[in-house]
Motif scaffolding. Sequence first.
Motif, PDB file in Angstrom:
ATOM      1  N   ARG A  20       0.837  -1.208   0.000  1.00 34.54           N
ATOM      2  CA  ARG A  20       0.000   0.000   0.000  1.00 34.54           C
ATOM      3  C   ARG A  20       0.872   1.259   0.000  1.00 34.54           C
ATOM      4  O   ARG A  20       0.552   2.244  -0.669  1.00 34.54           O
ATOM      5  N   THR A  21       1.964   1.229   0.757  1.00 28.77           N
ATOM      6  CA  THR A  21       2.879   2.370   0.789  1.00 28.77           C
ATOM      7  C   THR A  21       3.469   2.611  -0.593  1.00 28.77           C
ATOM      8  O   THR A  21       3.569   3.760  -1.038  1.00 28.77           O
ATOM      9  N   ILE A  22       3.820   1.545  -1.286  1.00 28.49           N
ATOM     10  CA  ILE A  22       4.362   1.679  -2.647  1.00 28.49           C
ATOM     11  C   ILE A  22       3.319   2.332  -3.549  1.00 28.49           C
ATOM     12  O   ILE A  22       3.631   3.243  -4.317  1.00 28.49           O
ATOM     13  N   CYS A  23       2.070   1.907  -3.445  1.00 28.78           N
ATOM     14  CA  CYS A  23       0.992   2.515  -4.247  1.00 28.78           C
ATOM     15  C   CYS A  23       0.836   3.998  -3.904  1.00 28.78           C
ATOM     16  O   CYS A  23       0.627   4.827  -4.795  1.00 28.78           O
ATOM     17  N   ASN A  24       0.964   4.335  -2.632  1.00 27.30           N
ATOM     18  CA  ASN A  24       0.887   5.743  -2.218  1.00 27.30           C
ATOM     19  C   ASN A  24       2.047   6.544  -2.800  1.00 27.30           C
ATOM     20  O   ASN A  24       1.869   7.686  -3.209  1.00 27.30           O
ATOM     21  N   TRP A  25       3.244   5.949  -2.824  1.00 30.54           N
ATOM     22  CA  TRP A  25       4.398   6.629  -3.393  1.00 30.54           C
ATOM     23  C   TRP A  25       4.199   6.887  -4.881  1.00 30.54           C
ATOM     24  O   TRP A  25       4.593   7.927  -5.388  1.00 30.54           O
ATOM     25  N   VAL A  26       3.596   5.924  -5.574  1.00 26.10           N
ATOM     26  CA  VAL A  26       3.319   6.102  -7.010  1.00 26.10           C
ATOM     27  C   VAL A  26       2.339   7.257  -7.188  1.00 26.10           C
ATOM     28  O   VAL A  26       2.543   8.140  -8.020  1.00 26.10           O
ATOM     29  N   ALA A  27       1.285   7.263  -6.385  1.00 28.77           N
ATOM     30  CA  ALA A  27       0.269   8.319  -6.469  1.00 28.77           C
ATOM     31  C   ALA A  27       0.877   9.694  -6.169  1.00 28.77           C
ATOM     32  O   ALA A  27       0.492  10.700  -6.772  1.00 28.77           O
ATOM     33  N   ALA A  28       1.857   9.737  -5.260  1.00 36.12           N
ATOM     34  CA  ALA A  28       2.495  11.000  -4.879  1.00 36.12           C
ATOM     35  C   ALA A  28       3.638  11.385  -5.826  1.00 36.12           C
ATOM     36  O   ALA A  28       4.221  12.446  -5.676  1.00 36.12           O
ATOM     37  N   GLY A  29       3.958  10.508  -6.775  1.00 32.84           N
ATOM     38  CA  GLY A  29       5.030  10.807  -7.718  1.00 32.84           C
ATOM     39  C   GLY A  29       6.423  10.536  -7.174  1.00 32.84           C
ATOM     40  O   GLY A  29       7.412  10.961  -7.754  1.00 32.84           O
ATOM     41  N   LYS A  30       6.521   9.829  -6.063  1.00 32.96           N
ATOM     42  CA  LYS A  30       7.823   9.535  -5.467  1.00 32.96           C
ATOM     43  C   LYS A  30       8.509   8.353  -6.138  1.00 32.96           C
ATOM     44  O   LYS A  30       9.702   8.161  -5.986  1.00 32.96           O
ATOM     45  N   LEU A  31       7.728   7.552  -6.866  1.00 27.03           N
ATOM     46  CA  LEU A  31       8.256   6.372  -7.526  1.00 27.03           C
ATOM     47  C   LEU A  31       7.524   6.205  -8.844  1.00 27.03           C
ATOM     48  O   LEU A  31       6.298   6.335  -8.898  1.00 27.03           O
ATOM     49  N   SER A  32       8.280   5.930  -9.906  1.00 31.16           N
ATOM     50  CA  SER A  32       7.672   5.753 -11.233  1.00 31.16           C
ATOM     51  C   SER A  32       7.254   4.305 -11.425  1.00 31.16           C
ATOM     52  O   SER A  32       7.980   3.391 -11.057  1.00 31.16           O
ATOM     53  N   ALA A  33       6.090   4.118 -12.006  1.00 30.97           N
ATOM     54  CA  ALA A  33       5.571   2.778 -12.242  1.00 30.97           C
ATOM     55  C   ALA A  33       5.220   2.604 -13.709  1.00 30.97           C
ATOM     56  O   ALA A  33       4.966   3.566 -14.423  1.00 30.97           O
ATOM     57  N   ILE A  34       5.212   1.351 -14.128  1.00 34.18           N
ATOM     58  CA  ILE A  34       4.726   0.990 -15.452  1.00 34.18           C
ATOM     59  C   ILE A  34       3.291   0.536 -15.218  1.00 34.18           C
ATOM     60  O   ILE A  34       3.041  -0.357 -14.412  1.00 34.18           O
ATOM     61  N   PHE A  35       2.347   1.170 -15.871  1.00 31.75           N
ATOM     62  CA  PHE A  35       0.948   0.838 -15.636  1.00 31.75           C
ATOM     63  C   PHE A  35       0.522  -0.291 -16.564  1.00 31.75           C
ATOM     64  O   PHE A  35       0.478  -0.122 -17.770  1.00 31.75           O
ATOM     65  N   ALA A  36       0.231  -1.437 -16.003  1.00 34.37           N
ATOM     66  CA  ALA A  36      -0.272  -2.578 -16.759  1.00 34.37           C
ATOM     67  C   ALA A  36      -1.753  -2.710 -16.432  1.00 34.37           C
ATOM     68  O   ALA A  36      -2.112  -3.154 -15.355  1.00 34.37           O
ATOM     69  N   ASN A  37      -2.599  -2.267 -17.343  1.00 31.31           N
ATOM     70  CA  ASN A  37      -4.045  -2.276 -17.102  1.00 31.31           C
ATOM     71  C   ASN A  37      -4.389  -1.527 -15.820  1.00 31.31           C
ATOM     72  O   ASN A  37      -5.150  -2.004 -14.991  1.00 31.31           O
ATOM     73  N   ARG A  38      -3.764  -0.382 -15.642  1.00 31.48           N
ATOM     74  CA  ARG A  38      -3.932   0.520 -14.501  1.00 31.48           C
ATOM     75  C   ARG A  38      -3.368  -0.052 -13.213  1.00 31.48           C
ATOM     76  O   ARG A  38      -2.584   0.561 -12.564  1.00 31.48           O
ATOM     77  N   LYS A  39      -3.787  -1.205 -12.775  1.00 30.54           N
ATOM     78  CA  LYS A  39      -3.255  -1.847 -11.577  1.00 30.54           C
ATOM     79  C   LYS A  39      -3.273  -3.331 -11.829  1.00 30.54           C
ATOM     80  O   LYS A  39      -4.121  -3.813 -12.543  1.00 30.54           O
ATOM     81  N   PRO A  40      -2.467  -4.167 -11.297  1.00 26.54           N
ATOM     82  CA  PRO A  40      -1.367  -3.830 -10.402  1.00 26.54           C
ATOM     83  C   PRO A  40      -0.229  -3.150 -11.155  1.00 26.54           C
ATOM     84  O   PRO A  40      -0.068  -3.335 -12.347  1.00 26.54           O
ATOM     85  N   TYR A  41       0.527  -2.377 -10.412  1.00 32.02           N
ATOM     86  CA  TYR A  41       1.662  -1.676 -10.991  1.00 32.02           C
ATOM     87  C   TYR A  41       2.797  -2.660 -11.263  1.00 32.02           C
ATOM     88  O   TYR A  41       2.926  -3.681 -10.610  1.00 32.02           O
TER      89      TYR A  41
END
Length: 82
Positions: A20-41
Amino acid sequence: MTDTILTTAEVAERFRVSSRTICNWVAAGKLSAIFANRKPYRFSLEEVNNACNTKPALKETTPAERRKAKEQALKRLKSRKD
């Protein structure tokens, strides 16, 4: 060069935080993610390693550790009142 892809759980384990913390970091722009069908990252290993080098690994506390810290804080408050 093929980049290794990590799941949210694998990244959370590297940082010693919850998924959940990782998802929060993605939402806050602290960590870049590759979006595969929006979630899971999904995350690039190179990006995670860069983030690990620039940010200290955070440790989540266990319920027992939080309880102990709360008890110590209450003891300090009581000693101030006396």
